[in-house]
Design a protein around this motif. Sequence first.
Motif, PDB file in Angstrom:
ATOM      1  N   PRO A  96       0.821  -1.228   0.000  1.00 38.58           N
ATOM      2  CA  PRO A  96       0.000   0.000   0.000  1.00 38.58           C
ATOM      3  C   PRO A  96       0.848   1.269   0.000  1.00 38.58           C
ATOM      4  N   LEU A  97       1.974   1.234   0.710  1.00 40.05           N
ATOM      5  CA  LEU A  97       2.868   2.395   0.751  1.00 40.05           C
ATOM      6  C   LEU A  97       3.440   2.685  -0.628  1.00 40.05           C
ATOM      7  N   TYR A  98       3.954   1.657  -1.301  1.00 36.07           N
ATOM      8  CA  TYR A  98       4.559   1.847  -2.620  1.00 36.07           C
ATOM      9  C   TYR A  98       3.533   2.316  -3.647  1.00 36.07           C
ATOM     10  N   TYR A  99       2.332   1.778  -3.585  1.00 40.19           N
ATOM     11  CA  TYR A  99       1.307   2.188  -4.556  1.00 40.19           C
ATOM     12  C   TYR A  99       0.832   3.606  -4.295  1.00 40.19           C
ATOM     13  N   ARG A 100       0.755   3.982  -3.028  1.00 42.09           N
ATOM     14  CA  ARG A 100       0.324   5.347  -2.709  1.00 42.09           C
ATOM     15  C   ARG A 100       1.330   6.369  -3.235  1.00 42.09           C
ATOM     16  N   LEU A 101       2.603   6.030  -3.164  1.00 43.11           N
ATOM     17  CA  LEU A 101       3.647   6.947  -3.615  1.00 43.11           C
ATOM     18  C   LEU A 101       3.934   6.829  -5.111  1.00 43.11           C
ATOM     19  N   ARG A 102       3.401   5.782  -5.770  1.00 42.13           N
ATOM     20  CA  ARG A 102       3.601   5.517  -7.195  1.00 42.13           C
ATOM     21  C   ARG A 102       5.097   5.572  -7.566  1.00 42.13           C
ATOM     22  N   VAL A 103       5.888   4.831  -6.819  1.00 41.17           N
ATOM     23  CA  VAL A 103       7.326   4.813  -7.060  1.00 41.17           C
ATOM     24  C   VAL A 103       7.666   3.863  -8.208  1.00 41.17           C
ATOM     25  N   VAL A 104       8.753   4.153  -8.912  1.00 40.47           N
ATOM     26  CA  VAL A 104       9.326   3.211  -9.875  1.00 40.47           C
ATOM     27  C   VAL A 104      10.406   2.396  -9.177  1.00 40.47           C
ATOM     28  N   SER A 105      11.315   3.108  -8.496  1.00 39.32           N
ATOM     29  CA  SER A 105      12.266   2.449  -7.605  1.00 39.32           C
ATOM     30  C   SER A 105      11.744   2.568  -6.184  1.00 39.32           C
ATOM     31  N   ILE A 106      11.687   1.453  -5.463  1.00 39.10           N
ATOM     32  CA  ILE A 106      11.136   1.498  -4.106  1.00 39.10           C
ATOM     33  C   ILE A 106      12.025   2.294  -3.155  1.00 39.10           C
ATOM     34  N   TYR A 107      13.282   2.543  -3.541  1.00 36.69           N
ATOM     35  CA  TYR A 107      14.191   3.276  -2.659  1.00 36.69           C
ATOM     36  C   TYR A 107      13.928   4.781  -2.701  1.00 36.69           C
ATOM     37  N   SER A 108      13.057   5.224  -3.601  1.00 36.45           N
ATOM     38  CA  SER A 108      12.634   6.622  -3.605  1.00 36.45           C
ATOM     39  C   SER A 108      11.972   6.991  -2.282  1.00 36.45           C
ATOM     40  N   TYR A 109      11.364   6.004  -1.632  1.00 39.80           N
ATOM     41  CA  TYR A 109      10.723   6.246  -0.337  1.00 39.80           C
ATOM     42  C   TYR A 109      11.747   6.736   0.689  1.00 39.80           C
ATOM     43  N   ASP A 351      17.382 -13.313 -15.076  1.00 40.09           N
ATOM     44  CA  ASP A 351      16.882 -12.287 -15.999  1.00 40.09           C
ATOM     45  C   ASP A 351      16.140 -11.192 -15.239  1.00 40.09           C
ATOM     46  N   SER A 352      15.380 -11.603 -14.228  1.00 35.75           N
ATOM     47  CA  SER A 352      14.663 -10.632 -13.413  1.00 35.75           C
ATOM     48  C   SER A 352      15.624  -9.745 -12.635  1.00 35.75           C
ATOM     49  N   ALA A 353      16.696 -10.351 -12.101  1.00 38.05           N
ATOM     50  CA  ALA A 353      17.673  -9.586 -11.326  1.00 38.05           C
ATOM     51  C   ALA A 353      18.376  -8.547 -12.185  1.00 38.05           C
ATOM     52  N   LEU A 354      18.780  -8.927 -13.397  1.00 39.07           N
ATOM     53  CA  LEU A 354      19.456  -7.974 -14.280  1.00 39.07           C
ATOM     54  C   LEU A 354      18.549  -6.797 -14.623  1.00 39.07           C
ATOM     55  N   THR A 355      17.271  -7.082 -14.827  1.00 37.64           N
ATOM     56  CA  THR A 355      16.321  -6.003 -15.111  1.00 37.64           C
ATOM     57  C   THR A 355      16.169  -5.079 -13.908  1.00 37.64           C
ATOM     58  N   ALA A 356      16.065  -5.670 -12.705  1.00 35.82           N
ATOM     59  CA  ALA A 356      15.910  -4.857 -11.496  1.00 35.82           C
ATOM     60  C   ALA A 356      17.163  -4.029 -11.209  1.00 35.82           C
ATOM     61  N   LEU A 357      18.340  -4.621 -11.399  1.00 36.53           N
ATOM     62  CA  LEU A 357      19.588  -3.887 -11.191  1.00 36.53           C
ATOM     63  C   LEU A 357      19.693  -2.709 -12.154  1.00 36.53           C
ATOM     64  N   THR A 358      19.327  -2.959 -13.409  1.00 38.94           N
ATOM     65  CA  THR A 358      19.347  -1.891 -14.407  1.00 38.94           C
ATOM     66  C   THR A 358      18.368  -0.789 -14.043  1.00 38.94           C
ATOM     67  N   THR A 359      17.163  -1.181 -13.619  1.00 35.52           N
ATOM     68  CA  THR A 359      16.152  -0.201 -13.234  1.00 35.52           C
ATOM     69  C   THR A 359      16.628   0.649 -12.064  1.00 35.52           C
ATOM     70  N   SER A 360      17.138  -0.009 -11.030  1.00 33.77           N
ATOM     71  CA  SER A 360      17.570   0.726  -9.846  1.00 33.77           C
ATOM     72  C   SER A 360      18.688   1.711 -10.178  1.00 33.77           C
ATOM     73  N   PHE A 361      19.677   1.288 -10.937  1.00 30.85           N
ATOM     74  CA  PHE A 361      20.789   2.181 -11.251  1.00 30.85           C
ATOM     75  C   PHE A 361      20.319   3.356 -12.117  1.00 30.85           C
ATOM     76  N   CYS A 362      19.469   3.066 -13.096  1.00 30.88           N
ATOM     77  CA  CYS A 362      18.973   4.137 -13.982  1.00 30.88           C
ATOM     78  C   CYS A 362      18.120   5.156 -13.235  1.00 30.88           C
ATOM     79  N   ILE A 363      17.292   4.674 -12.313  1.00 30.86           N
ATOM     80  CA  ILE A 363      16.391   5.571 -11.590  1.00 30.86           C
ATOM     81  C   ILE A 363      17.098   6.213 -10.402  1.00 30.86           C
TER      82      ILE A 363
END
Length: 499
Positions: A96-109, A351-363
Amino acid sequence: MTPTTILLLITVYFGLLFAISYFVSKNDQSNDSFFTANRNSKWYLVAFGMIGTALSGVTFISVPGQVGNPDIQFKYFQFVLGNAIGFIIIAKLLLPLYYRLRVVSIYSYIEQQLGTVSYKTAASFFLISRTIGSAARLYLVVLVLQRYVFDAFGIPFAATVLGSLLLIFAYTYRGGLKTIILTDTLQTLFLVSSVILTIIFICQSLNLSATEAFETVKNSSYSKIFFFEDWLKSTFFLKQIFGGIFVTLAMVGLDQDLMQKNLSCKNIGEAQKNMFTFTAIFVCINLFFLSVGALLYLYAEKNGVSIPIDLATGKPRTDLLFPEIAFNHLSIVPAIVFLLGLTAATFATTDSALTALTTSFCIDFLNMDKTAAGKNSVATRHGVHIGFSLLMFVVILFIYSYNDDSVVSLIFKIAAYTYGPLLGLYSFGLFVKNRVVTDKLTPVVCVLAVVATYVISANSRLLFGAYEFAEELIIVNGLLTLLGLVAVSKPRKGEAITH
């Protein structure tokens, strides 16, 4: 099954993944598609596909292999029950917290609650954690493929690792999460089918019906689940339960990889349905894996199969018992089923990890979600994707040179040190509402907490009278981080930030 046959099956398997990737991404290779799958994923596809991501080849091989240890047996199921409780907490508290904030990277919180330096620190710990953990998972399966396939062709281990990562990169770099939602669903189907069919094949080879197999496993020396006898030991029930809860909160709820899939659902209701469904399947499939382990050891006893020797260390390696029996002692069909399940489990995770790592670094580090140029910079995203593929290659070679432990043990040891600071950071943001952390000191606090955790663990017998830390070590790390953050914080002026 011959190495050539195995190689042919792997080629066909990846051909199928490439086909899915091509058709999914041919009309949309945008960053929004790569990072969030356009927030339009079907919850039931996400729930089923997450099984493959959460389990990995380590579960497929290491968990059954550990069952033969008389001090372990089915104790892992205690940990799984703790996992289930953790998943429910995530669904009710973090989603609920992540959806309320509409984050792409959860570390934005963390940036919103603690500050920019704290935010970068949290993202950095994720990058370290996921890179090492995913490399360890892929390492185990490449080790199996090397032993049973590529050694026969004279191909070195490093080339096998590099080839595997290149294949994963090739079918994920275009579509990212949108592709992975579908490929992981297919791979989970292979994984679940494989473990069920493996149980059937081994039961047939032992001339056991389903009922007889259940009774045989239950009455064997491998099936003890609950350990209440000695609270000092790492297998003690409450240690495993609480360790399972907090490892799940950290490795799932505070991990960009698995949360990225949840955040691709249309709304919080669908994301929670996804998590509850995933939890039920997760518990059942892990019980199946433990049952496979007991049946493998019963089969080995009956047929005189020894635990294979690790060629690098010269020591028995329980991780290799499953592939040894599947490839060299059962018929061609069970061997194919095992290969598909192992391959699916491993590559669904990587494959999922590489996508998440790429997302986190880019964001989190390139701020690609905050500028128009960044949002459209597909070339930059590709470069980051390549960079993490190469980094994972280096980490796998390091693990290959120095690790002689069960990989599942290695992964949870790593998690206790690298995910613990994330627990502390989020705990401060969620529960300490009347104080403001000194942002620039956060990295120091997190590093000191990791060092202190290591010292405590290494000297636990001396400090606590024969006490053995298990997965609950992550709680110690998280608590030390939280206390450190409180110590370097000051009272908040005005109203507390609401969440």
